[in-house]
Design an enzyme around this catalytic site. Structure first.
Site, PDB file in Angstrom:
ATOM      1  NE  ARG A 184      -3.661  -2.759   0.165  1.00 54.27           N
ATOM      2  CZ  ARG A 184      -3.767  -3.641   1.061  1.00 54.27           C
ATOM      3  NH1 ARG A 184      -3.281  -3.692   2.102  1.00 54.27           N
ATOM      4  NH2 ARG A 184      -5.194  -4.140   0.903  1.00 54.27           N
ATOM      5  CG  ASP A 213      -3.363  -6.133  -1.809  1.00 49.99           C
ATOM      6  OD1 ASP A 213      -4.438  -5.700  -2.146  1.00 49.99           O
ATOM      7  OD2 ASP A 213      -3.121  -6.481  -0.390  1.00 49.99           O
ATOM      8  CG  HIS A 283      -6.607  -8.238  -1.636  1.00 49.46           C
ATOM      9  ND1 HIS A 283      -6.740  -6.836  -1.535  1.00 49.46           N
ATOM     10  CD2 HIS A 283      -7.188  -9.035  -0.891  1.00 49.46           C
ATOM     11  CE1 HIS A 283      -7.380  -6.852  -0.417  1.00 49.46           C
ATOM     12  NE2 HIS A 283      -7.798  -8.081  -0.079  1.00 49.46           N
ATOM     13  CD  GLU A 347     -10.369  -7.831   2.922  1.00 47.81           C
ATOM     14  OE1 GLU A 347     -10.960  -6.988   3.834  1.00 47.81           O
ATOM     15  OE2 GLU A 347      -9.504  -7.293   2.214  1.00 47.81           O
ATOM     16  CD1 TRP A 419      -8.549 -12.356   8.206  1.00 46.32           C
ATOM     17  CD2 TRP A 419      -9.001 -10.401   8.431  1.00 46.32           C
ATOM     18  NE1 TRP A 419      -9.374 -12.274   7.066  1.00 46.32           N
ATOM     19  CE2 TRP A 419      -9.798 -10.950   7.262  1.00 46.32           C
ATOM     20  CE3 TRP A 419      -9.322  -9.055   8.788  1.00 46.32           C
ATOM     21  CZ2 TRP A 419     -10.637  -9.941   6.453  1.00 46.32           C
ATOM     22  CZ3 TRP A 419     -10.126  -8.145   8.012  1.00 46.32           C
ATOM     23  CH2 TRP A 419     -10.658  -8.730   6.721  1.00 46.32           C
ATOM     24  CG  ASP A 446      -3.887  -1.575  10.183  1.00 48.13           C
ATOM     25  OD1 ASP A 446      -3.973  -2.438  10.951  1.00 48.13           O
ATOM     26  OD2 ASP A 446      -4.399  -1.210   9.235  1.00 48.13           O
TER      27      ASP A 446
HETATM   28  C1  ACM Z   1      -7.249  -8.593   5.929  1.00 48.30           C
HETATM   29  O1  ACM Z   1      -6.826  -7.842   6.766  1.00 48.30           O
HETATM   30  N1  ACM Z   1      -7.896  -8.451   4.750  1.00 48.30           N
HETATM   31  C2  ACM Z   1      -6.447  -9.891   5.994  1.00 48.30           C
END
Ligand code: ACM
Ligand code: ZN
Length: 560
Positions: A184, A213, A283, A347, A419, A446
């Site tokens: 990122r 990503d 991603h 995701e 997570w 974060d």
């Molecule tokens: C994640 O935070 N998408 C693993």
């Protein structure tokens, strides 16, 4: 007259203070399991002391050189290292391997008037003993070059008094991780190496390195040069939390294979294994920008300038996609010798697959039919993951994936990274998966460290205070006894959407890494937050000494 007496007093106080060598305190972070005093005189560490290590053992030779470097950093003393075939020599620090030490990564430090012995069952254990000895030396009283001006004048030049004692510890968990997202925002080799240094100081042994990503592809793959030539760069970055405004600054970069080899070696020298993450099938927009044929629609795609989750993911209907993944993993395996490859799996919206004739054809060919809450497309992700898993297993590796893998029927040999809370991890363990705990609360570093966010650098959101991190228990109390061994450990994640420079990375992780280190090393009964807070300043003095940025308010504000 008063003035004269006063200055005389000041001189006496100064001389008395100067005559004191630094005194080591073994109550470091993470706290050793045992600190037992020994009835003996203390040991004076000075420049005449040698660091002995077993002749012919390269790992121990490197350990000795590291210890010498750490002591020089903190005290200014330069200690020479010496290979020896003798077990113990007076007046020295002896590094040695001892099968009687409790666990593979455990250590035992013995300090008597004669010398210091740091023993481990393995060189890694010795390294953790070295870290503890290093952290026991008060850094706060020295300047940047490790030399206390007053000490220098009276001949005490950075000498350290080590109280006679035996100090020992073994880590509670074998997996003690930190994660770093270099996508990122791109951070180069020097930043990653410093991150590894910080991990080593905290006794951590796994770096989960997020390398690909939607917003960039950061690992050179020789067979697909466009991945980094094209996918390594994006046309600006959204301002704030996905505002419509783009900063217009082209952002990117990538690690060459030579740099990666260098970083892997640097990590291994510190007993840290790097687990690379190639996130799939979601991603993947950066890769699809470089090779649009990898997507269901064929593109065109653009390396993403926003944050979040996009609908565009890899097309699993095409054999070419599977070949691409295998080719990439071939080069990844050649670079990273560790057991694990992280294949993401989080995701991944499935709407493109629902509309894609090739993905639908694959679903029909495989005879995948929706069952219960699982759609046919979810099972397609399961099939894809299994293909990748089989490929890696055939090459002697294992996969880790995010907890979404539990939604799509993957084999229990896949290790799950929990997570979306700790509950998926518990569920995974009950299904026979090994699990690493990285729940957003409290292990996403974060996230903010306080609810008073107005003075903080912009973060994702949330509130993971130092205390919440400290109080985290990776093994849920109600987890059945026969599956508890599946919880391999804990890791904090550092996503960098809002982290743009290295001091900001350090600010987000320090001192929360210190709290995590106690979660990773200590048994629950050994943990005590007040005691931890009392020990933390000595560690923070080391942060200061190296010029690392940290959140000072976490030491004073008692945020719960
Ligand atoms: C994640 O935070 N998408 C693993
Ligand atoms: Zn498709």
């Amino acid at each position: 007259m008063k003035k004269v007496i006063f200055s005389l007093l000041v001189t006496i106080v100064a001389v008395t203070a100067a005559a004191q060598p630094l005194r080591a305190d073994y109550r470091v972070v993470p706290l050793p399991d045992r600190i037992d005093g020994i009835k003996d005189r203390d040991f004076m560490l000075d420049g005449s002391c040698l660091i002995d290590y077993p002749l012919g053992n390269r790992d121990m030779e490197r350990n000795a050189a590291m210890l010498s470097g750490y002591i020089e950093d903190l005290t200014g003393l330069h200690l020479s290292t010496r290979p020896t075939s003798r077990i113990y020599r007076d007046g020295c620090i002896s590094l040695l391997l001892d099968p009687k030490v409790d666990s593979d990564e455990g250590y035992r430090i013995t300090v008597t008037a004669r010398g210091v012995e740091i023993a481990g069952k393995t060189p890694a254990g010795v390294f953790y003993g070295i870290q503890t000895l290093r952290k026991s030396i008060p850094a706060g009283q020295n300047g940047m070059n490790g030399m206390n001006g007053m000490n220098k004048q009276d001949g005490m030049d950075g000498k350290v008094l080590l109280p006679a004692a035996q100090v020992s510890a073994s880590p509670r968990f074998g997996y003690r991780g930190m994660h770093l997202d270099c996508v990122r925002h791109f951070f180069g080799e020097e930043t990653v190496k410093r991150y590894l240094d910080i991990m080593a100081l905290h006794g951590m042994n796994r770096l989960h390195w997020h390398l690909t990503d939607d917003q960039g592809w950061r690992i050179e793959i020789q067979k697909y040069p466009r991945l980094t030539e094209v996918g390594g760069w994006r046309n600006g970055t959204t301002l704030g939390h996905n505002s419509p405004v783009n900063d217009g600054i082209r952002h990117g970069g990538y690690f060459t294979q030579a740099e990666i080899r260098d970083i892997v070696r640097y990590a291994a020298d510190r007993y840290i294994t790097i687990i690379p993450e190639i996130d799939m099938p979601g991603h993947m927009v950066a890769a699809m920008t470089a090779y649009p044929e990898l997507g269901c629609t064929g593109g065109p795609y653009e390396v993403w300038t926003l944050w979040g989750v996009t609908d565009d993911i890899l097309c699993i209907g095409k054999d070419q996609t599977l070949q691409f993944v295998k080719d990439v993993l071939d080069e990844v395996m050649a670079l990273f010798p560790g057991q694990y490859i992280h294949i993401g799996g989080d995701e991944s919206p499935r709407m493109r697959w629902q509309q894609c004739p090739l993905c639908q054809q694959r679903i029909r060919e495989l005879g995948l039919v929706a069952k219960g809450k699982q759609s046919a497309e979810a099972l397609l992700q399961g099939w894809f993951t299994t293909q990748v898993q089989n490929y890696l297993t055939a090459h002697g590796r294992r996969i880790i994936g995010w907890d979404e893998l539990l939604d799509c029927d993957v084999d229990a040999t896949a290790t799950i990274m929990s997570w979306r809370g700790a509950e998926p991890g518990a569920q995974g363990a009950k299904l026979g998966h090994d699990v690493i705990m990285t729940p957003v609360g409290p292990l996403y570093f974060d996230y903010y460290q306080t609810d008073k966010t107005w003075n903080e650098p912009m973060a994702f959101g949330g509130c993971n205070t130092l205390k919440k991190v400290y109080d985290f228990e990776p093994v849920a109390a109600d987890l059945p006894a026969d599956v508890r061994h599946h919880i391999l450990g804990a890791q904090a994640n550092v996503w960098t959407e809002y982290i743009t420079c290295e001091p900001q990375i350090q600010y987000q992780v320090l001192p929360r890494m210190a709290a995590l280190a106690e979660v990773q090393w200590l048994q629950p009964t050994e943990k005590d937050y007040q005691d931890f807070m009392a020990r933390l300043p000595q560690l923070v003095d080391i942060y200061k000494h190296y010029g690392w940025t940290y959140r000072a308010r976490s030491l004073t504000d008692n945020e719960v």
